[in-house]
Write a protein that holds these residues in place. Structure first.
Motif, PDB file in Angstrom:
ATOM      1  N   LEU A   1    -111.543 -60.972 -50.912  1.00 49.29           N
ATOM      2  CA  LEU A   1    -110.150 -61.373 -51.106  1.00 49.29           C
ATOM      3  C   LEU A   1    -109.501 -60.591 -52.249  1.00 49.29           C
ATOM      4  O   LEU A   1    -108.335 -60.163 -52.147  1.00 49.29           O
ATOM      5  N   MET A   2    -110.231 -60.400 -53.327  1.00 48.20           N
ATOM      6  CA  MET A   2    -109.675 -59.661 -54.467  1.00 48.20           C
ATOM      7  C   MET A   2    -109.398 -58.207 -54.086  1.00 48.20           C
ATOM      8  O   MET A   2    -108.370 -57.628 -54.481  1.00 48.20           O
ATOM      9  N   PHE A   3    -110.296 -57.607 -53.304  1.00 46.54           N
ATOM     10  CA  PHE A   3    -110.106 -56.216 -52.906  1.00 46.54           C
ATOM     11  C   PHE A   3    -108.875 -56.074 -52.008  1.00 46.54           C
ATOM     12  O   PHE A   3    -108.050 -55.162 -52.192  1.00 46.54           O
ATOM     13  N   ILE A   4    -108.725 -56.972 -51.029  1.00 48.22           N
ATOM     14  CA  ILE A   4    -107.581 -56.897 -50.111  1.00 48.22           C
ATOM     15  C   ILE A   4    -106.270 -57.126 -50.852  1.00 48.22           C
ATOM     16  O   ILE A   4    -105.277 -56.376 -50.680  1.00 48.22           O
ATOM     17  N   CYS A   5    -106.226 -58.151 -51.700  1.00 49.71           N
ATOM     18  CA  CYS A   5    -104.997 -58.442 -52.446  1.00 49.71           C
ATOM     19  C   CYS A   5    -104.653 -57.332 -53.426  1.00 49.71           C
ATOM     20  O   CYS A   5    -103.467 -57.018 -53.645  1.00 49.71           O
ATOM     21  N   THR A   6    -105.667 -56.711 -54.005  1.00 52.35           N
ATOM     22  CA  THR A   6    -105.412 -55.620 -54.956  1.00 52.35           C
ATOM     23  C   THR A   6    -104.833 -54.406 -54.246  1.00 52.35           C
ATOM     24  O   THR A   6    -103.916 -53.739 -54.763  1.00 52.35           O
ATOM     25  N   ILE A   7    -105.338 -54.075 -53.055  1.00 51.60           N
ATOM     26  CA  ILE A   7    -104.798 -52.947 -52.292  1.00 51.60           C
ATOM     27  C   ILE A   7    -103.335 -53.194 -51.936  1.00 51.60           C
ATOM     28  O   ILE A   7    -102.468 -52.310 -52.068  1.00 51.60           O
ATOM     29  N   ILE A   8    -103.041 -54.425 -51.496  1.00 50.31           N
ATOM     30  CA  ILE A   8    -101.651 -54.757 -51.162  1.00 50.31           C
ATOM     31  C   ILE A   8    -100.764 -54.641 -52.403  1.00 50.31           C
ATOM     32  O   ILE A   8     -99.637 -54.094 -52.361  1.00 50.31           O
ATOM     33  N   ALA A   9    -101.268 -55.117 -53.540  1.00 57.25           N
ATOM     34  CA  ALA A   9    -100.484 -55.042 -54.777  1.00 57.25           C
ATOM     35  C   ALA A   9    -100.291 -53.593 -55.216  1.00 57.25           C
ATOM     36  O   ALA A   9     -99.216 -53.228 -55.725  1.00 57.25           O
ATOM     37  N   MET A  10    -101.288 -52.759 -55.024  1.00 58.77           N
ATOM     38  CA  MET A  10    -101.164 -51.343 -55.395  1.00 58.77           C
ATOM     39  C   MET A  10    -100.093 -50.660 -54.549  1.00 58.77           C
ATOM     40  O   MET A  10     -99.292 -49.851 -55.051  1.00 58.77           O
ATOM     41  N   ILE A  11    -100.083 -50.945 -53.239  1.00 53.93           N
ATOM     42  CA  ILE A  11     -99.073 -50.329 -52.361  1.00 53.93           C
ATOM     43  C   ILE A  11     -97.674 -50.793 -52.760  1.00 53.93           C
ATOM     44  O   ILE A  11     -96.721 -49.986 -52.866  1.00 53.93           O
TER      45      ILE A  11
END
Length: 481
Positions: A80-90
């Motif tokens: 979950l942290m990895f997916i949310c972090t990628i979305i936040a980076m984009i």
């Protein structure tokens, strides 16, 4: 698109300088706060999901796929942290147009945490719990996190270059220290995967009831050995190690087996022999060096015998090949046992013998074929010895309970028909005739002059007649003296 994601997940050079610069800007603090909120929020969300799943699994009472459940519970938060972090980076890049730092570090951390937890879950399932405990897991996790920090700060490049410069000559070729370390790691991973596959195969083979028990263990040993050898042969070329180099170590290994490892090799080969010839099987009752126990486990080096009191003996496999072993369960698992009963002389012996047989046959653990039998074994001082023999089909459960049940049944039946158990007794008769003299022994002489002589009269009669009329169970006057 590929360049876009490559730039998002590329390592940052001079990371320390970038962190200091980020902390001096408002956007840097906002990005740090966003990364921290993502980590805490995903952790809270993962705990809520796991609590709901745990309630559902408790209602189901069991878990059909424990490995998948364990992996899901361990990987939910970093995923979950990895997916949310990628979305936040984009979103951060598209909205601000600035490069990311803290979100990128959070993504790296989540990705590394995913890898560490996958490795730990694999080790837990591939290695028995008694070999891979919490201390090993904590040490390995610490080592992996140190590797992550070295990779993140680009210090790994310097360490790798240093290890490659240290070469170890082996025959006509040379091996660098980096190749040896990476080769050991890859070989270890391959062996762990092979052990995991062998455990899965072992569970399936041991459940195959159509196969003989010893054949199952032989197949398990062969599969485990083949998987380990195949794993090593596949892993070594992957790191650039030529298999011909192993010929250098082959001679040393042969000398080692001939000198120091011959006992281990003998036990390993003997393990296959005793399984192949069915001389020892799991559940057999063995007697070795005055130790009696049941075979609970057959390993590559020894056989585990467990006695009735819970103590266990580890017997080397070559003992079963070179020494005499008493196997009470070799041809049949049923065993004979006997009890000895003493009855009074006024007993109706045919009736007593029939009661003994009926008391033994009444027990559920006693075999019907051969049937219990009873015999008269001797006439003793206090009574007549009777002997009852019976066979039980589950000797692994012990003889104490069955003996107690049979004796209690005999006791009750004997009380019903009036058969007595004799008490040990001795009858003493004192016969004294008028003409039988009693000769006194010579009075001992004093050892020294200071010793006092006993108060005996100077002259003693040489004989004393005791008639039955004056003997009443008490000592006479002369006897008291």
């Amino acid at each position: 698109m590929n360049n876009y994601f490559d730039s998002m997940f590329a390592r940052k050079e001079f990371l320390a300088r970038l962190i200091v610069h980020s902390l001096q800007t408002t956007s840097g603090w906002l990005e740090l706060a966003c990364a921290a909120m993502i980590m805490l929020g995903t952790y809270w969300l993962s705990q809520k999901i796991l609590s709901v799943i745990s309630k559902y699994t408790q209602q189901q009472e069991n878990i059909k796929f424990p490995l998948l459940h364990h992996l899901f519970s361990r990987l939910l938060w970093p995923l979950l942290m990895f997916i949310c972090t990628i979305i936040a980076m984009i979103i951060w890049r598209d909205s601000t147009g600035e490069s990311v730092l803290w979100l990128q570090i959070a993504a790296f951390t989540a990705r590394w945490l995913l890898m560490i937890r996958i490795i730990m879950a694999t080790l837990h399932n591939a290695i028995p719990n008694n070999l891979f405990n919490e201390n090993y897991e904590r040490s390995l996790s610490t080592f992996l996190w140190i590797c992550f920090i070295l990779w993140l700060t680009s210090l790994d490049t310097f360490i790798i270059h240093l290890l490659k410069s240290l070469a170890l000559p082996v025959g006509s070729t040379s091996l660098s220290l980096y190749t040896v370390i990476t080769g050991s790691i890859i070989v270890g991973i391959a062996i762990i995967i092979a052990m995991w596959l062998s455990r899965i195969t072992e569970q399936r083979i041991l459940k195959a009831e159509k196969l003989d028990v010893n054949l199952r263990y032989v197949l398990v040993k062969i599969v485990k050995s083949l998987l380990v050898v195949i794993a090593v042969l596949i892993a070594l070329p992957m790191v650039g190690i030529n298999l011909t180099i192993l010929s250098v170590f082959g001679g040393a290994l042969g000398v080692g087996l001939g000198l120091g490892l011959q006992k281990i090799a003998s036990n390993y080969v003997s393990g296959f022999i005793i399984l192949a010839d069915h001389s020892v099987r799991p559940g057999d009752r063995l007697n070795i060096n005055n130790f009696t126990g049941y075979v609970t486990k057959i390993t590559a080096r020894f056989v585990v015998l467990r006695s009735s009191d819970g103590s266990e003996a580890l017997i080397p496999n070559d003992t079963f090949v070179s020494n005499t072993v008493i196997n009470d369960s070799y041809s049949s698992k049923i065993m004979s046992n006997n009890l000895t009963i003493k009855v009074a002389y006024n007993t109706n012996l045919p009736q007593a013998l029939e009661i003994l047989k009926e008391a033994a046959a009444k027990q559920a653990r006693v075999c019907d074929d051969p049937k219990p039998n009873s015999f008269v074994t001797g006439f003793c001082d206090s009574g007549i010895n009777l002997y009852v023999n019976y066979w039980i089909h589950d000797p692994e459960n012990g003889f104490l309970s069955i003996n107690s049940a049979i004796l209690l049944e005999i006791w009750n039946r004997f009380k019903e028909v009036g058969i007595e158990f004799p008490y040990p007794q001795h009858e003493i008769r004192i016969l004294n005739d008028a003409g039988d003299p009693i000769i006194y022994n010579t009075i001992p002489k004093p050892v020294n002059n200071t010793e006092t002589r006993p108060a005996y009269p100077e002259s003693l009669p040489t004989a004393l007649s005791i008639s039955p009329s004056n003997y009443s169970g008490q000592q006479t006057h002369h006897d008291q003296q």
